[in-house]
Structures are given as C-alpha cells and as structure tokens.
Design a protein around this motif. Sequence first.
Motif, PDB file in Angstrom:
ATOM      1  N   ALA A   1       0.653  -1.279   0.049  1.00 31.75           N
ATOM      2  CA  ALA A   1       0.108  -0.004  -0.048  1.00 31.75           C
ATOM      3  C   ALA A   1       0.965   1.178   0.028  1.00 31.75           C
ATOM      4  N   VAL A   2       2.001   1.175   0.604  1.00 32.76           N
ATOM      5  CA  VAL A   2       2.733   2.502   0.638  1.00 32.76           C
ATOM      6  C   VAL A   2       3.622   2.758  -0.544  1.00 32.76           C
ATOM      7  N   SER A   3       3.644   1.803  -1.631  1.00 27.07           N
ATOM      8  CA  SER A   3       4.186   1.962  -2.929  1.00 27.07           C
ATOM      9  C   SER A   3       3.478   1.350  -3.866  1.00 27.07           C
ATOM     10  N   ARG A   4       2.610   1.953  -4.527  1.00 28.15           N
ATOM     11  CA  ARG A   4       2.035   1.146  -5.665  1.00 28.15           C
ATOM     12  C   ARG A   4       2.754   1.069  -7.181  1.00 28.15           C
ATOM     13  N   LEU A   5       3.927   1.141  -6.765  1.00 28.88           N
ATOM     14  CA  LEU A   5       4.977   0.633  -8.116  1.00 28.88           C
ATOM     15  C   LEU A   5       5.685  -0.486  -7.414  1.00 28.88           C
TER      16      LEU A   5
ATOM     17  N   ILE B   1      -0.238  -3.958   4.838  1.00 29.59           N
ATOM     18  CA  ILE B   1      -1.223  -3.464   4.155  1.00 29.59           C
ATOM     19  C   ILE B   1      -1.023  -3.799   2.537  1.00 29.59           C
ATOM     20  N   TYR B   2      -1.936  -4.436   2.102  1.00 29.65           N
ATOM     21  CA  TYR B   2      -1.832  -4.537   0.423  1.00 29.65           C
ATOM     22  C   TYR B   2      -2.746  -3.589  -0.489  1.00 29.65           C
ATOM     23  N   ASP B   3      -2.578  -3.549  -1.578  1.00 29.02           N
ATOM     24  CA  ASP B   3      -3.536  -2.948  -2.516  1.00 29.02           C
ATOM     25  C   ASP B   3      -3.667  -3.857  -3.930  1.00 29.02           C
ATOM     26  N   THR B   4      -4.754  -4.375  -4.059  1.00 29.53           N
ATOM     27  CA  THR B   4      -5.101  -5.271  -5.341  1.00 29.53           C
ATOM     28  C   THR B   4      -5.861  -4.482  -6.274  1.00 29.53           C
ATOM     29  N   GLY B   5      -5.614  -4.338  -7.604  1.00 34.85           N
ATOM     30  CA  GLY B   5      -5.964  -3.595  -8.433  1.00 34.85           C
ATOM     31  C   GLY B   5      -6.713  -4.393  -9.493  1.00 34.85           C
ATOM     32  N   PHE B   6      -7.722  -3.664  -9.785  1.00 38.26           N
ATOM     33  CA  PHE B   6      -8.552  -4.370 -11.019  1.00 38.26           C
ATOM     34  C   PHE B   6      -9.331  -3.410 -12.084  1.00 38.26           C
ATOM     35  N   LEU B   7      -9.134  -3.493 -13.455  1.00 36.98           N
ATOM     36  CA  LEU B   7      -9.691  -2.588 -14.453  1.00 36.98           C
ATOM     37  C   LEU B   7     -10.872  -3.322 -14.876  1.00 36.98           C
ATOM     38  N   PRO B   8     -12.097  -2.729 -14.676  1.00 36.01           N
ATOM     39  CA  PRO B   8     -13.496  -3.353 -15.258  1.00 36.01           C
ATOM     40  C   PRO B   8     -13.313  -3.235 -16.718  1.00 36.01           C
ATOM     41  N   ARG B   9     -13.894  -4.174 -17.426  1.00 39.58           N
ATOM     42  CA  ARG B   9     -13.980  -4.202 -18.857  1.00 39.58           C
ATOM     43  C   ARG B   9     -15.098  -2.920 -19.375  1.00 39.58           C
TER      44      ARG B   9
ATOM     45  N   MET C   1      -1.289   1.734 -11.273  1.00 39.58           N
ATOM     46  CA  MET C   1      -0.307   1.129 -10.212  1.00 39.58           C
ATOM     47  C   MET C   1       0.461   0.235 -10.988  1.00 39.58           C
ATOM     48  N   ALA C   2       1.367  -0.421 -10.222  1.00 49.02           N
ATOM     49  CA  ALA C   2       2.262  -1.262 -11.102  1.00 49.02           C
ATOM     50  C   ALA C   2       1.522  -2.139 -12.078  1.00 49.02           C
ATOM     51  N   GLY C   3       1.954  -2.072 -13.228  1.00 48.88           N
ATOM     52  CA  GLY C   3       1.062  -3.076 -14.317  1.00 48.88           C
ATOM     53  C   GLY C   3       0.130  -2.337 -15.110  1.00 48.88           C
ATOM     54  N   LYS C   4      -0.313  -1.204 -14.642  1.00 44.44           N
ATOM     55  CA  LYS C   4      -1.264  -0.462 -15.570  1.00 44.44           C
ATOM     56  C   LYS C   4      -1.492   0.904 -15.364  1.00 44.44           C
ATOM     57  N   PHE C   5      -1.511   1.761 -16.054  1.00 49.12           N
ATOM     58  CA  PHE C   5      -1.932   3.261 -15.854  1.00 49.12           C
ATOM     59  C   PHE C   5      -2.898   3.650 -17.086  1.00 49.12           C
ATOM     60  N   VAL C   6      -3.671   4.244 -16.441  1.00 50.71           N
ATOM     61  CA  VAL C   6      -5.013   4.465 -17.620  1.00 50.71           C
ATOM     62  C   VAL C   6      -5.188   5.929 -17.771  1.00 50.71           C
ATOM     63  N   GLY C   7      -4.622   6.813 -16.976  1.00 48.47           N
ATOM     64  CA  GLY C   7      -4.990   8.259 -17.014  1.00 48.47           C
ATOM     65  C   GLY C   7      -6.326   8.641 -16.479  1.00 48.47           C
ATOM     66  N   GLN C   8      -6.906   7.993 -15.833  1.00 45.19           N
ATOM     67  CA  GLN C   8      -8.368   8.211 -15.338  1.00 45.19           C
ATOM     68  C   GLN C   8      -8.505   7.374 -14.170  1.00 45.19           C
ATOM     69  N   ASN C   9      -9.435   7.823 -13.313  1.00 48.54           N
ATOM     70  CA  ASN C   9      -9.544   6.881 -11.948  1.00 48.54           C
ATOM     71  C   ASN C   9     -10.682   5.970 -12.275  1.00 48.54           C
ATOM     72  N   ARG C  10      -9.930   4.974 -12.969  1.00 53.70           N
ATOM     73  CA  ARG C  10     -11.011   3.678 -13.467  1.00 53.70           C
ATOM     74  C   ARG C  10     -10.305   2.385 -12.870  1.00 53.70           C
ATOM     75  N   LEU C  11      -9.334   2.447 -12.247  1.00 49.29           N
ATOM     76  CA  LEU C  11      -8.817   1.126 -11.492  1.00 49.29           C
ATOM     77  C   LEU C  11      -9.594   1.022 -10.397  1.00 49.29           C
TER      78      LEU C  11
END
Length: 210
Positions: A106-110, A181-189, A159-169
Amino acid sequence: MTRLQAVGVLLIVLGVVYALMYLGWLRRARRHQSAAVAAATGTPVATYRADPVPRDATGEIPVVVAPAQDDAPTLMSLEETGQFELPMAIDDWARAEGTYVSTTIAVSRLERVNAAGLGAKSEATMVVDGAGVRWERQGAVPVHVERHTVTSVRLDRGMAGKFVGQNRLVVVSWRAPDGQIYDTGFLPRFKTDTDALIEAVNRLIEDGDL
C-alpha cells in the motif's frame, strides 16, 4: 586485452548483474510473503457427502434438494463421487469481467508483490459477496481476500502494471496476518461496472464493522 578476453569479461559482468537482479527478486518475495495468504485461501466452500449416489431408472444422477440452509440454493447436482460443493456466500453482490492488474504494497503502488504470483497481470472476473472479494484469474490461481481483512476501496489512475490516465482502477486495500497492508487493482472491462464494485466492497466493509 584480446577479443576473447573481452567477451569473457562481458559474460562475467552480465552474470553478476543477473545474479543481483535475482537476489533482489528473492528479497522482495520474502518481504511480501504474508500476501501469499490471498492466493492460498481460495473460495470458502462447505462440502456435503451423499453415499451411495442415488440414480433414477435410466441410470442418470438426478438433481436433488440440497440441505436446508439460510439463503441456500434449492437444487444442486451430485457428482459421481457423491460429493458436491456449496459456496459459503451464495449471492454475488457484484461481479465484473476485466483485468487483474497486480497486487502491491500500500505504501508504494509501484512495488509489485512477487509472492504467489500476485503481481502478475491477467484477465479476470472480480466478485464481491458476503465472504469477501475474489479475483478469478485466467491461467493463474484465484486471489481471495476475506471480508474481515478488507480495509478500504478506491478508484485510482494506476499502479504497477497499468496506468489508464483516469480514475478507473478499482483498488481494494486489505490487511495480511502480519499487519502489512496491500493493494489489489482491477480494471473493469465496462465503466458501468465500476460503481457496482465500489458499492459492494463498501457494503462489505460496513457490514464487517457491525
């Protein structure tokens, strides 16, 4: 220095560089080992046994009524072994197809989590229900976060693996057994699925606080 010696020196330097990279990967994997619980948990199930397996006059395994439970489905099919599995949480609060981006600290999204392949991007389905949040990944083990470990959810640009330029993750934060603490990211289709996922995870957090 001859050409042969130069090639030998270059190979040694490359070997040292790759060895250092591998050692760094191992250190990160050990540092993130507590996150592996998400890949090991899977989807909670309750298993019932019926022995022997009943069959109808044609020799086929019939559809039978499952044991009575609150909110349980009424019909289940028996397997040849006489067992069937019933998910603890029957109703999905939200479900969406898309891309599992990665899990980071969580402290580093990269900084990807290397443990248990949690940092690998893949096509997936994100499901939120009363048991927690899970990502059913294609070609990889599912990632499951139990409801009591979920701490927050937010929309992010990347985050690490995907940057979309908008708040979509859709980024779900969760706590491992060691407190990390961990962050798990998901990009809906489909963008229309985003609000439903956020609402369902917030409901999960609020219900867990009761």
